[in-house]
Design an enzyme around this catalytic site. Structure first.
Site, PDB file in Angstrom:
ATOM      1  N   ASP A  29     -40.799  -0.238   7.530  1.00 40.37           N
ATOM      2  CA  ASP A  29     -41.114   0.107   6.012  1.00 40.37           C
ATOM      3  C   ASP A  29     -41.304   1.766   6.000  1.00 40.37           C
ATOM      4  O   ASP A  29     -41.558   2.324   6.887  1.00 40.37           O
ATOM      5  CB  ASP A  29     -42.467  -0.306   5.307  1.00 40.37           C
ATOM      6  CG  ASP A  29     -42.489  -0.321   3.959  1.00 40.37           C
ATOM      7  OD1 ASP A  29     -41.525  -0.087   3.355  1.00 40.37           O
ATOM      8  OD2 ASP A  29     -43.648  -0.956   3.449  1.00 40.37           O
ATOM      9  N   ASP A  72     -37.835   2.853   0.927  1.00 40.46           N
ATOM     10  CA  ASP A  72     -38.906   1.907   0.638  1.00 40.46           C
ATOM     11  C   ASP A  72     -38.469   0.527   0.032  1.00 40.46           C
ATOM     12  O   ASP A  72     -38.683   0.359  -1.246  1.00 40.46           O
ATOM     13  CB  ASP A  72     -39.913   2.651  -0.438  1.00 40.46           C
ATOM     14  CG  ASP A  72     -41.055   2.002  -0.685  1.00 40.46           C
ATOM     15  OD1 ASP A  72     -41.508   0.702   0.199  1.00 40.46           O
ATOM     16  OD2 ASP A  72     -41.936   2.276  -1.574  1.00 40.46           O
ATOM     17  N   HIS A 108     -42.451   6.760  -3.456  1.00 37.86           N
ATOM     18  CA  HIS A 108     -42.608   6.093  -5.028  1.00 37.86           C
ATOM     19  C   HIS A 108     -42.217   7.352  -6.109  1.00 37.86           C
ATOM     20  O   HIS A 108     -42.517   7.434  -7.003  1.00 37.86           O
ATOM     21  CB  HIS A 108     -44.112   5.886  -5.233  1.00 37.86           C
ATOM     22  CG  HIS A 108     -44.271   4.519  -4.638  1.00 37.86           C
ATOM     23  ND1 HIS A 108     -45.540   3.989  -4.785  1.00 37.86           N
ATOM     24  CD2 HIS A 108     -43.652   3.686  -3.772  1.00 37.86           C
ATOM     25  CE1 HIS A 108     -45.680   2.815  -4.125  1.00 37.86           C
ATOM     26  NE2 HIS A 108     -44.380   2.619  -3.637  1.00 37.86           N
ATOM     27  N   GLU A 146     -43.141  -7.132  -2.536  1.00 40.78           N
ATOM     28  CA  GLU A 146     -44.096  -6.319  -1.857  1.00 40.78           C
ATOM     29  C   GLU A 146     -44.949  -5.079  -2.761  1.00 40.78           C
ATOM     30  O   GLU A 146     -46.189  -4.800  -2.687  1.00 40.78           O
ATOM     31  CB  GLU A 146     -43.520  -5.312  -0.642  1.00 40.78           C
ATOM     32  CG  GLU A 146     -44.566  -4.904   0.456  1.00 40.78           C
ATOM     33  CD  GLU A 146     -44.754  -3.300  -0.387  1.00 40.78           C
ATOM     34  OE1 GLU A 146     -45.558  -2.292   0.363  1.00 40.78           O
ATOM     35  OE2 GLU A 146     -44.000  -2.850  -1.149  1.00 40.78           O
ATOM     36  N   GLU A 147     -44.124  -4.444  -3.735  1.00 38.26           N
ATOM     37  CA  GLU A 147     -44.771  -3.557  -4.571  1.00 38.26           C
ATOM     38  C   GLU A 147     -45.741  -4.053  -5.763  1.00 38.26           C
ATOM     39  O   GLU A 147     -45.270  -5.321  -6.070  1.00 38.26           O
ATOM     40  CB  GLU A 147     -43.555  -2.893  -5.297  1.00 38.26           C
ATOM     41  CG  GLU A 147     -42.360  -2.193  -4.282  1.00 38.26           C
ATOM     42  CD  GLU A 147     -43.077  -0.974  -3.707  1.00 38.26           C
ATOM     43  OE1 GLU A 147     -44.121  -0.602  -4.052  1.00 38.26           O
ATOM     44  OE2 GLU A 147     -42.291  -0.209  -3.054  1.00 38.26           O
TER      45      GLU A 147
END
Length: 394
Positions: free
Chosen positions: A238, A140, A340, A191-192
């Site tokens: 992704d 990621d 995550h 992106e996060e």
């Protein structure tokens, strides 16, 4: 005044179908894998990305340097630009955080200007999440970024040979489709989410780039009216790098492209090129019956009446999709088990799968760019048997 190229106004799906040429078996076997370049400790492509790289931090700057220098030093024929923006985030205490999108472009050398070239866009985000502290984000999306670097390097020489051949044979003219097609690598920042995913706290780089490209106009005589409209297909990678991934086909309008990639995957498996396959020579014992092939892209036979979840997974494609860009979203469903968490690091990557994704990305892009005949098929990778270990290997 330049004659208007009416062929470029064909609907995207028709243009791509007309030009898409499958690679031969010998060419597929000749495609190089990333090898040691994907070593998680000292691999030239992947290891420099496997660090925390939150926007605005030293880690982010180090990865930006790695990515831009790869193109400027290793692939000088690619044009590299940065699209910069700033934004206040929920954790920045009112301060502007910088974001930098990296755009690497390779167009035909005779292109009159940016507005005359359509492009395949291969996309991944290079930033990592603020929390948990020290988060790496290997799937990621450090690994997808490395896959795109490998793809650019592998395609580069073949693109040069194709365009030199077209020029020598006089195939370059204002009416030809192939003379007006290039390729872009988009490495997006921000992106996060910094705190909690919302429409404002996410996709910082993608939102800025899509907005800027939509508002940037080419001349009235250009075939395309803006940088956004030059994107033939936005292929977003992704959450890739876990073992046994499953990628649905999310969008009806690009299902044909999904099917093309699925066919390339099937043929790579048939050529024993997929290391994660249970039938790869390194895994299948001599005399053992072939096993079932677990496809990454498993919905090639999907019907119009089936469920299509396009847009359900929020990701960097959304600002582009909202502006009419066609999307091929390569993201696993379900998400990786390490998603995550601190386990999303180099040690938890399934390296055979990572290498297979790199190979499949190259094959798909090469077919899209009509590069059959421009790779060195004489370098096909032989399969040999390791007698001492009782297994076969490439």
């Amino acid at each position: 005044m330049k004659l208007f190229n009416a062929a470029l106004l064909l609907p995207a799906v028709i243009r791509e179908t007309l030009a898409y040429t499958a690679l031969s078996d010998s060419t597929l076997r000749s495609l190089p894998g990333p090898g040691d370049n994907f070593d998680i400790n000292n691999g030239a492509l992947l290891s420099p990305i496997l660090i925390p790289r939150v926007p605005g931090t030293e880690g982010s700057l180090a990865v930006q340097k790695h990515l831009t220098e790869f193109f400027s030093q290793k692939l000088p024929k690619w044009k590299v630009t940065l699209q910069n923006s700033t934004s206040v985030t929920p954790t920045s205490n009112g301060k502007e955080v910088p974001f930098a999108n990296i755009i690497a472009t390779r167009d035909p050398p005779w292109a009159h200007g940016d507005g005359d070239v359509s492009r395949l866009a291969l996309v991944a985000h290079y930033d990592s999440k603020l929390t948990p502290n020290g988060f790496i984000g290997a799937t990621d999306s450090a690994a997808p970024c490395a896959m795109l670097l490998h793809a650019a390097r592998t395609l580069d020489e073949a693109l040069t040979k194709k365009w030199e051949s077209m020029d020598a044979q006089g195939d370059v003219d204002d009416d030809g489709l192939e003379g007006h097609r290039g390729i872009q690598i988009l490495l997006l920042d921000g992106e996060e989410a910094f705190r909690t995913w919302t429409h404002d706290d996410s996709l910082y780089g993608a939102r800025s780039l899509a907005e800027e490209w939509e508002a940037s106009s080419y001349s009235a005589w250009s075939a395309y009216h803006s940088p956004l409209s030059t994107i033939e297909l936005f292929v977003l990678l992704d959450l890739l790098g876990e073992e046994n991934p499953k990628i649905p086909s999310y969008f009806k309008t690009t299902h044909w492209a999904y099917q093309k990639m699925a066919e390339a995957e099937k043929r790579l498996r048939e050529q024993k090129m997929f290391k994660s396959s249970p039938n790869h020579p390194s895994k299948l014992k001599e005399g053992e019956a072939p096993k079932g092939e677990p496809m990454f892209l498993h919905e090639g036979g999907k019907k119009d009446t089936d469920r299509w979840a396009g847009g359900f997974v929020e990701d960097d494609h959304l600002p582009f999709m909202a502006r009419g860009v066609e999307i091929l979203h390569l993201i696993t469903s379900p998400f990786p088990r390490t998603w995550h968490t601190m386990d999303d690091d180099g040690e938890h990557l399934h390296m055979d799968t990572v290498e297979d994704w790199a190979m499949l990305t190259v094959a798909f892009a090469a077919e899209w760019m009509d590069l059959e005949g421009f790779f060195d098929a004489g370098k096909a990778q032989p399969v040999k048997r390791n007698i001492d270990e009782g297994k076969t290997e490439l």
